[in-house]
Design a protein around this motif. Structure first.
Motif, PDB file in Angstrom:
ATOM      1  N   TYR A  13     -24.566  16.135  59.768  1.00 43.28           N
ATOM      2  CA  TYR A  13     -23.823  14.884  59.795  1.00 43.28           C
ATOM      3  C   TYR A  13     -23.905  14.186  58.434  1.00 43.28           C
ATOM      4  CZ  TYR A  13     -22.159  10.369  61.417  1.00 43.28           C
ATOM      5  OH  TYR A  13     -21.445   9.211  61.574  1.00 43.28           O
ATOM      6  N   ASP A  14     -25.088  14.181  57.824  1.00 40.64           N
ATOM      7  CA  ASP A  14     -25.236  13.560  56.499  1.00 40.64           C
ATOM      8  C   ASP A  14     -24.339  14.224  55.463  1.00 40.64           C
ATOM      9  OD1 ASP A  14     -27.057  11.658  57.318  1.00 40.64           O
ATOM     10  OD2 ASP A  14     -28.814  12.863  56.765  1.00 40.64           O
ATOM     11  N   ARG A  15     -24.273  15.543  55.518  1.00 43.61           N
ATOM     12  CA  ARG A  15     -23.426  16.276  54.573  1.00 43.61           C
ATOM     13  C   ARG A  15     -21.959  15.889  54.768  1.00 43.61           C
ATOM     14  NH1 ARG A  15     -24.240  22.193  55.334  1.00 43.61           N
ATOM     15  NH2 ARG A  15     -22.446  22.062  56.710  1.00 43.61           N
ATOM     16  N   HIS A  16     -21.554  15.764  56.014  1.00 47.00           N
ATOM     17  CA  HIS A  16     -20.178  15.361  56.332  1.00 47.00           C
ATOM     18  C   HIS A  16     -19.896  13.963  55.788  1.00 47.00           C
ATOM     19  CE1 HIS A  16     -16.435  14.965  58.509  1.00 47.00           C
ATOM     20  NE2 HIS A  16     -16.889  13.866  59.098  1.00 47.00           N
ATOM     21  N   LEU A  17     -20.801  13.030  55.981  1.00 50.26           N
ATOM     22  CA  LEU A  17     -20.622  11.664  55.470  1.00 50.26           C
ATOM     23  C   LEU A  17     -20.549  11.634  53.945  1.00 50.26           C
ATOM     24  CD1 LEU A  17     -22.869   9.465  57.781  1.00 50.26           C
ATOM     25  CD2 LEU A  17     -20.382   9.639  57.741  1.00 50.26           C
ATOM     26  N   ARG A  18     -21.396  12.396  53.280  1.00 51.29           N
ATOM     27  CA  ARG A  18     -21.351  12.456  51.806  1.00 51.29           C
ATOM     28  C   ARG A  18     -19.997  12.967  51.329  1.00 51.29           C
ATOM     29  NH1 ARG A  18     -26.590  14.148  52.461  1.00 51.29           N
ATOM     30  NH2 ARG A  18     -26.067  16.351  52.254  1.00 51.29           N
ATOM     31  N   LYS A  19     -19.482  13.979  52.031  1.00 49.77           N
ATOM     32  CA  LYS A  19     -18.178  14.553  51.678  1.00 49.77           C
ATOM     33  C   LYS A  19     -17.067  13.513  51.856  1.00 49.77           C
ATOM     34  CE  LYS A  19     -15.417  18.611  52.876  1.00 49.77           C
ATOM     35  NZ  LYS A  19     -15.361  19.783  53.761  1.00 49.77           N
ATOM     36  N   LEU A  20     -17.087  12.781  52.973  1.00 47.85           N
ATOM     37  CA  LEU A  20     -16.087  11.736  53.213  1.00 47.85           C
ATOM     38  C   LEU A  20     -16.196  10.615  52.183  1.00 47.85           C
ATOM     39  CD1 LEU A  20     -16.067  11.369  57.104  1.00 47.85           C
ATOM     40  CD2 LEU A  20     -14.282  12.314  55.636  1.00 47.85           C
ATOM     41  N   ARG A  21     -17.411  10.199  51.880  1.00 50.15           N
ATOM     42  CA  ARG A  21     -17.603   9.140  50.870  1.00 50.15           C
ATOM     43  C   ARG A  21     -17.052   9.578  49.518  1.00 50.15           C
ATOM     44  NH1 ARG A  21     -23.328   8.372  52.946  1.00 50.15           N
ATOM     45  NH2 ARG A  21     -23.102   6.684  54.447  1.00 50.15           N
ATOM     46  N   LYS A  22     -17.307  10.824  49.161  1.00 54.76           N
ATOM     47  CA  LYS A  22     -16.822  11.342  47.877  1.00 54.76           C
ATOM     48  C   LYS A  22     -15.296  11.328  47.836  1.00 54.76           C
ATOM     49  CE  LYS A  22     -17.067  15.333  44.853  1.00 54.76           C
ATOM     50  NZ  LYS A  22     -17.552  16.702  44.669  1.00 54.76           N
ATOM     51  N   LYS A  23     -14.646  11.763  48.930  1.00 53.74           N
ATOM     52  CA  LYS A  23     -13.176  11.778  48.981  1.00 53.74           C
ATOM     53  C   LYS A  23     -12.612  10.355  48.918  1.00 53.74           C
ATOM     54  CE  LYS A  23     -12.294  16.090  51.387  1.00 53.74           C
ATOM     55  NZ  LYS A  23     -11.693  16.716  52.566  1.00 53.74           N
ATOM     56  N   CYS A  24     -13.219   9.440  49.666  1.00 57.30           N
ATOM     57  CA  CYS A  24     -12.734   8.050  49.645  1.00 57.30           C
ATOM     58  C   CYS A  24     -12.926   7.416  48.279  1.00 57.30           C
ATOM     59  CB  CYS A  24     -13.418   7.229  50.728  1.00 57.30           C
ATOM     60  SG  CYS A  24     -12.749   7.563  52.371  1.00 57.30           S
ATOM     61  N   LYS A  25     -14.045   7.701  47.636  1.00 57.34           N
ATOM     62  CA  LYS A  25     -14.286   7.162  46.294  1.00 57.34           C
ATOM     63  C   LYS A  25     -13.266   7.709  45.311  1.00 57.34           C
ATOM     64  CE  LYS A  25     -17.792   6.780  42.669  1.00 57.34           C
ATOM     65  NZ  LYS A  25     -16.821   6.880  41.601  1.00 57.34           N
ATOM     66  N   GLU A  26     -12.940   8.984  45.425  1.00 59.84           N
ATOM     67  CA  GLU A  26     -11.948   9.590  44.546  1.00 59.84           C
ATOM     68  C   GLU A  26     -10.580   8.914  44.721  1.00 59.84           C
ATOM     69  OE1 GLU A  26     -10.183  14.030  43.473  1.00 59.84           O
ATOM     70  OE2 GLU A  26     -11.268  13.727  45.350  1.00 59.84           O
ATOM     71  N   LYS A  27     -10.202   8.662  45.967  1.00 62.82           N
ATOM     72  CA  LYS A  27      -8.929   8.004  46.242  1.00 62.82           C
ATOM     73  C   LYS A  27      -8.935   6.566  45.744  1.00 62.82           C
ATOM     74  CE  LYS A  27      -7.938  10.842  50.264  1.00 62.82           C
ATOM     75  NZ  LYS A  27      -7.706  10.865  51.717  1.00 62.82           N
TER      76      LYS A  27
END
Length: 120
Positions: A1-15
């Motif tokens: 779950y933590d890995r999934h959240l990090r991935k989502l945060r990274k994508k949102c930050k990029e956008k």
């Protein structure tokens, strides 16, 4: 779950970063933004010469089929009815593709330029 959240945060930050960079490229480095620290939305406090956020969002939907929201139409109750309220445009970017952000901001810049030309 933590890995999934990090991935989502990274994508949102990029956008978010892409949206901010395109807004600054088209409208100048001194634009006034709120909510850039995190989340899935940010607010651009429009200069008065761009017209109200509500009018601009309606033109963008009619002309380009792009949904932007003013504080009033976005359902926000954070700010009372005020001049700031009328000039606040909400950008939700979480569900957009990177290309959509670039195209959307370019269309927004063209719409503002066209409107400024027509009101002179």
């Amino acid at each position: 779950y933590d890995r999934h959240l990090r991935k989502l945060r990274k994508k949102c930050k990029e956008k978010r970063d892409l949206l901010i960079s395109h807004l600054k490229r088209h409208f100048g480095e001194d634009i006034t933004l709120s909510g850039v620290e995190g989340g899935l939305h940010l607010i651009w406090h429009l200069p008065k010469e761009f017209g109200t956020a509500d009018a601009l969002s309606k033109r963008m939907l009619e002309t380009h089929n792009i949904g932007l929201y003013s504080v009033q139409t976005g359902g926000s109750t954070v700010v009372s009815q005020s001049e700031i309220d009328e000039q606040a445009l909400i950008f939700g970017y979480s569900s957009l593709a990177l290309e959509d952000i670039e195209i959307g901001v370019s269309n927004l810049a063209a719409e503002i330029k066209t409107n400024k030309r027509n009101t002179k």
